[in-house]
Design a protein around this motif. Structure first.
Motif, PDB file in Angstrom:
ATOM      1  N   ARG B  27       0.853  -1.200   0.000  1.00  0.00           N
ATOM      2  CA  ARG B  27       0.000   0.000   0.000  1.00  0.00           C
ATOM      3  C   ARG B  27       0.878   1.235   0.000  1.00  0.00           C
ATOM      4  O   ARG B  27       1.897   1.274   0.696  1.00  0.00           O
ATOM      5  CB  ARG B  27      -0.884   0.015   1.253  1.00  0.00           C
ATOM      6  CG  ARG B  27      -1.755  -1.229   1.463  1.00  0.00           C
ATOM      7  CD  ARG B  27      -2.837  -1.349   0.439  1.00  0.00           C
ATOM      8  NE  ARG B  27      -2.426  -2.240  -0.655  1.00  0.00           N
ATOM      9  CZ  ARG B  27      -3.251  -2.709  -1.569  1.00  0.00           C
ATOM     10  NH1 ARG B  27      -4.533  -2.392  -1.542  1.00  0.00           N
ATOM     11  NH2 ARG B  27      -2.821  -3.490  -2.524  1.00  0.00           N
ATOM     12  N   ARG B  28       0.458   2.237  -0.716  1.00  0.00           N
ATOM     13  CA  ARG B  28       1.253   3.472  -0.767  1.00  0.00           C
ATOM     14  C   ARG B  28       0.777   4.424   0.338  1.00  0.00           C
ATOM     15  O   ARG B  28      -0.414   4.477   0.643  1.00  0.00           O
ATOM     16  CB  ARG B  28       1.065   4.158  -2.112  1.00  0.00           C
ATOM     17  CG  ARG B  28       1.357   3.212  -3.264  1.00  0.00           C
ATOM     18  CD  ARG B  28       2.393   3.801  -4.160  1.00  0.00           C
ATOM     19  NE  ARG B  28       2.819   2.795  -5.131  1.00  0.00           N
ATOM     20  CZ  ARG B  28       3.565   3.094  -6.161  1.00  0.00           C
ATOM     21  NH1 ARG B  28       3.957   4.334  -6.360  1.00  0.00           N
ATOM     22  NH2 ARG B  28       3.937   2.144  -6.994  1.00  0.00           N
ATOM     23  N   ALA B  29       1.725   5.158   0.881  1.00  0.00           N
ATOM     24  CA  ALA B  29       1.387   6.074   1.969  1.00  0.00           C
ATOM     25  C   ALA B  29       0.642   7.300   1.438  1.00  0.00           C
ATOM     26  O   ALA B  29      -0.242   7.841   2.095  1.00  0.00           O
ATOM     27  CB  ALA B  29       2.658   6.502   2.687  1.00  0.00           C
ATOM     28  N   ARG B  32      -0.215   9.455  -4.990  1.00  0.00           N
ATOM     29  CA  ARG B  32       0.585  10.112  -6.039  1.00  0.00           C
ATOM     30  C   ARG B  32       0.766   9.134  -7.187  1.00  0.00           C
ATOM     31  O   ARG B  32       0.753   7.935  -6.991  1.00  0.00           O
ATOM     32  CB  ARG B  32       1.965  10.500  -5.492  1.00  0.00           C
ATOM     33  CG  ARG B  32       1.976  11.839  -4.799  1.00  0.00           C
ATOM     34  CD  ARG B  32       3.394  12.364  -4.585  1.00  0.00           C
ATOM     35  NE  ARG B  32       3.392  13.134  -3.339  1.00  0.00           N
ATOM     36  CZ  ARG B  32       3.853  12.672  -2.170  1.00  0.00           C
ATOM     37  NH1 ARG B  32       4.385  11.476  -2.120  1.00  0.00           N
ATOM     38  NH2 ARG B  32       3.788  13.413  -1.092  1.00  0.00           N
ATOM     39  N   GLY B  33       0.934   9.702  -8.383  1.00  0.00           N
ATOM     40  CA  GLY B  33       1.175   8.831  -9.528  1.00  0.00           C
ATOM     41  C   GLY B  33      -0.054   8.733 -10.414  1.00  0.00           C
ATOM     42  O   GLY B  33      -0.779   9.707 -10.607  1.00  0.00           O
ATOM     43  N   ASP B  89      -0.631   3.176 -10.767  1.00  0.00           N
ATOM     44  CA  ASP B  89      -0.176   2.930  -9.401  1.00  0.00           C
ATOM     45  C   ASP B  89      -1.354   2.527  -8.522  1.00  0.00           C
ATOM     46  O   ASP B  89      -1.181   1.880  -7.487  1.00  0.00           O
ATOM     47  CB  ASP B  89       0.482   4.186  -8.845  1.00  0.00           C
ATOM     48  CG  ASP B  89       1.684   4.594  -9.690  1.00  0.00           C
ATOM     49  OD1 ASP B  89       2.633   3.793  -9.757  1.00  0.00           O
ATOM     50  OD2 ASP B  89       1.639   5.689 -10.311  1.00  0.00           O
ATOM     51  N   PHE B  90      -2.542   2.983  -8.898  1.00  0.00           N
ATOM     52  CA  PHE B  90      -3.762   2.647  -8.156  1.00  0.00           C
ATOM     53  C   PHE B  90      -4.837   2.265  -9.174  1.00  0.00           C
ATOM     54  O   PHE B  90      -4.775   2.691 -10.332  1.00  0.00           O
ATOM     55  CB  PHE B  90      -4.289   3.855  -7.368  1.00  0.00           C
ATOM     56  CG  PHE B  90      -3.307   4.407  -6.374  1.00  0.00           C
ATOM     57  CD1 PHE B  90      -3.342   3.985  -5.043  1.00  0.00           C
ATOM     58  CD2 PHE B  90      -2.354   5.348  -6.760  1.00  0.00           C
ATOM     59  CE1 PHE B  90      -2.436   4.499  -4.127  1.00  0.00           C
ATOM     60  CE2 PHE B  90      -1.457   5.851  -5.850  1.00  0.00           C
ATOM     61  CZ  PHE B  90      -1.481   5.432  -4.526  1.00  0.00           C
TER      62      PHE B  90
END
Lengths: 568, 97
Positions: B27-29, B32-33, B89-90
């Motif tokens: 999981r990204r904090a 972004r992206g 990214d998501f």
């Protein structure tokens, strides 16, 4: 018995009642020591002398398959003992292959003074290898195991010929074994081989299963109940299953010529290759008789065709269950129901074939409710949903012929189906009036305002069929009338304030509002004839028919699939 | 059951496969992206995703890519899944109705 002169008898080794091993065929001159037997008769001794100077005596085996509680064996075995006494010295090795329990064999041999060895085949393994059907069975074979003579039961002429053949082979005169005073009959039929006793047959089957079946074995504890075990492991549809023992699965597999490890299809949703064996296991669990297996196999193949979109049928929140409609001669051959209560309970073939397919989808494909199967409500047909068309009450083409098969073909037709709904019309005296009733009822499938989205099956009962036939109507006329009856101006089918459900203009190709000129165009319920399937089922009495709605129609959803049943 | 010994062995009706344990991607904090929005073709999924796209661009300032399944009745084609996995990214999937 399969053996005939010239064929090779299967090799084996059995122990006699003292525990000594007896291989068959024995190497020439190795066993028996008959030529050197001290009690050899003068004729045999003279014959042996002439041969012994150059080579060991020619070996010869006589096997007699028998059991103790057989009147024909009572008659024949003492005569075999006479043959043994007459030709043992010349090189004939007589051995009884005894199917009875050792104690019974011993008692019988003592009572009749049997001089030759009795081999213990109480497990009937050798009898099964020899495909013995009747006892006694006689097999005379040379040292290489090649059969010289064979017969079953008691046939005096065959026995005499066998004795003569043995003597000729050994180079000795044919002994006279039976005197007129013995009162030996010319013919007496034998008894059934013990290989057919249910307990023996079952044990033999289990043994064969160990080499044929590849599925993982699950051992049920002595205090456990196999049915409860299957519930606990999540392997049932919510009803008890028949435990798939090796014997039951072997009997199931015997009903198809297909190899147990042949891949039948790749089963969604997990896309798992399913073998004939795995289908057979689930068919046993469903309660199928072996003769239903070809129908189940065809159902699995049809359900897994790309066009049927089984993944979607399983995963959708909508209602569909795979409905199986069976056509052709197989219906009557396996006793399917197309008459009284055809869509209901009470017929084993309908019930268990319809149950086997969802079990395969669940256990092999992984389509379990609450997991990949996200159905909101479902319906009882998800347990089992299968019936046969009443072709005998169908004056038109049966479903499979309409779909391109021959009338003598047997087929399954798969449809992603909601539950059947009833249409009553006891008053119509014309086909047109009847179709008015049917059309009004069918218009509500999925939603009264959704035209062109769904397909359906109209199951006409024989009395309704007769109303149509009386007016000279066929399926084409019925379809046309239903399309006319269901047609509504487009404006009634669009989403509006009164009912937000309806055909979205976007689906019709309009980015915004539907042009005014289009609003009064009549739109029938079905986009094409293919969307309305007509079959005949039910009993002679009753002016009722049934409608079975589908799921999303066409390439985007699930399409009806018909597949020929491969029968042997 | 109290039945004969031969009934104590039963055969496994399943595919006998051992499930593959898959670990979710880390999981990204922070958001972004690139965010992929997947419309599965249920009615009004696009309405939901249009609104979501606006919010993502206005508030998070992320790049948004839009994807559509051919039909909600079948799994997403493998090429589509690969493209989303490669480019995004998501991913947010709009289920329906």
């Amino acid at each position: 018995m399969q053996l005939h002169p010239g064929q090779t008898a299967p090799a084996f080794a059995l122990c006699d009642l003292a525990g000594l091993p007896h291989p068959f065929p024995a190497a020439a001159g190795a066993a028996g020591g008959a030529a050197a037997s001290p009690d050899a008769g003068p004729a045999a001794a003279a014959s042996a002398e002439t041969v012994a100077a150059t080579a060991p005596p020619p070996a010869l085996d006589l096997l007699v398959f028998w059991k103790h509680n057989c009147a024909t064996c009572e008659l024949a075995l003492p005569l075999v003992a006479r043959l043994d006494r007459a030709l043992a010295a010349a090189g004939l090795r007589v051995r009884g292959v005894a199917q009875s329990a050792p104690a019974d064999t011993t008692a019988f041999a003592a009572r009749h003074g049997l001089s030759f060895a009795q081999l213990d085949d109480s497990a009937c393994l050798v009898s099964a290898d020899y495909a013995i059907e009747v006892v006694p069975t006689f097999v005379l074979a040379d040292a290489s195991g090649t059969v010289l003579a064979a017969f079953e039961g008691w046939v005096r002429a065959d026995f005499d010929a066998l004795v003569a053949r043995a003597a000729e082979h050994l180079g000795v005169p044919t002994p006279a074994l039976v005197a007129p005073a013995d009162g030996v009959p010319d013919f007496r039929p034998g008894c059934g081989s013990r290989t057919f006793d249910p307990d023996v047959a079952r044990a033999l089957e289990e043994r064969r299963a160990r080499t044929v079946l590849r599925a993982r074995r699950i051992e049920v504890g002595d205090l456990d109940d196999a049915i409860e075990l299957f519930f606990a492991k999540g392997l049932t549809d919510g009803l008890p299953i028949v435990p798939p023992t090796e014997g039951r699965v072997m009997r199931m597999l015997a009903a198809t010529g297909r190899h147990p490890q042949e891949v039948v299809a790749v089963v969604p949703p997990n896309l798992v290759p399913v073998t004939v064996e795995k289908v057979a296991i689930n068919a046993v669990m469903a309660g199928c008789k072996p003769e239903y297996l070809p129908v189940v196999l065809a159902s699995v193949e049809a359900a897994c065709e790309e066009r049927f979109n089984l993944h979607g049928v399983v995963a959708t929140t909508y209602f569909p269950a795979p409905l199986i409609i069976v056509n052709g001669p197989v219906r009557n051959r396996i006793g399917m129901n197309a008459g009284h209560n055809a869509l209901g309970q009470g017929n084993r073939a309908n019930a268990t074939i319809g149950r086997a397919l969802p079990l395969v989808i669940r256990n092999v494909g992984g389509g379990r409710p609450g997991e990949i199967d996200k159905c909101t409500l479902g319906h009882p047909g998800k347990y089992t949903y299968c019936f046969a068309e009443n072709e005998e009450a169908n004056p038109w083409q049966p479903l499979h012929v309409e779909r391109g098969f021959r009338v003598e073909d047997s087929t399954v037709t798969l449809f992603a189906a909601e539950a059947p709904r009833a249409v009553m019309d006891q008053a119509s005296r014309s086909a047109r009036s009847l179709c008015e009733s049917l059309g009004r009822a069918i218009a509500s499938v999925m939603h009264p305002k959704l035209h062109g989205f769904v397909d359906a099956i109209l199951v006409l009962a024989p009395e309704h069929v007769q109303k149509c036939v009386a007016d000279g109507w066929g399926k084409a006329e019925i379809r046309r009338a239903i399309q006319e009856v269901t047609a509504r101006p487009l404006r009634e089918l669009l989403p509006d304030e009164r009912c937000a459900e309806g055909i979205p203009p976007k689906v019709l190709g309009f980015a915004g509002e539907v042009p005014a000129a289009m609003l009064d165009v009549p739109i029938p319920k079905f986009r094409s004839d293919e969307q309305l399937t007509i079959v005949v089922a039910g009993s002679d009495a009753g002016m009722f028919s049934a409608i079975i709605g589908g799921w999303v129609a066409g390439e985007l959803g699930s399409q009806m699939v018909t597949r020929k049943i491969a029968e042997r | 059951m109290g039945s004969a010994g031969v009934d104590r062995i039963v055969l496994d009706p399943t595919d006998e496969r051992v499930p593959i344990r898959r670990v979710p991607a880390p999981r990204r904090a922070a958001l972004r992206g690139v965010v992929g929005l997947l419309d599965i073709r249920k009615p009004r999924g696009d309405v939901f995703l249009d609104r979501l796209e606006r919010h993502l661009q206005e508030r998070a300032g992320v790049e948004v890519l839009r994807y559509t399944k051919p039909t909600f009745t079948r799994p997403a084609p493998i090429d589509l899944r690969r493209e989303i996995a490669t480019k995004c990214d998501f991913v947010i999937e709009a289920l329906a109705d």
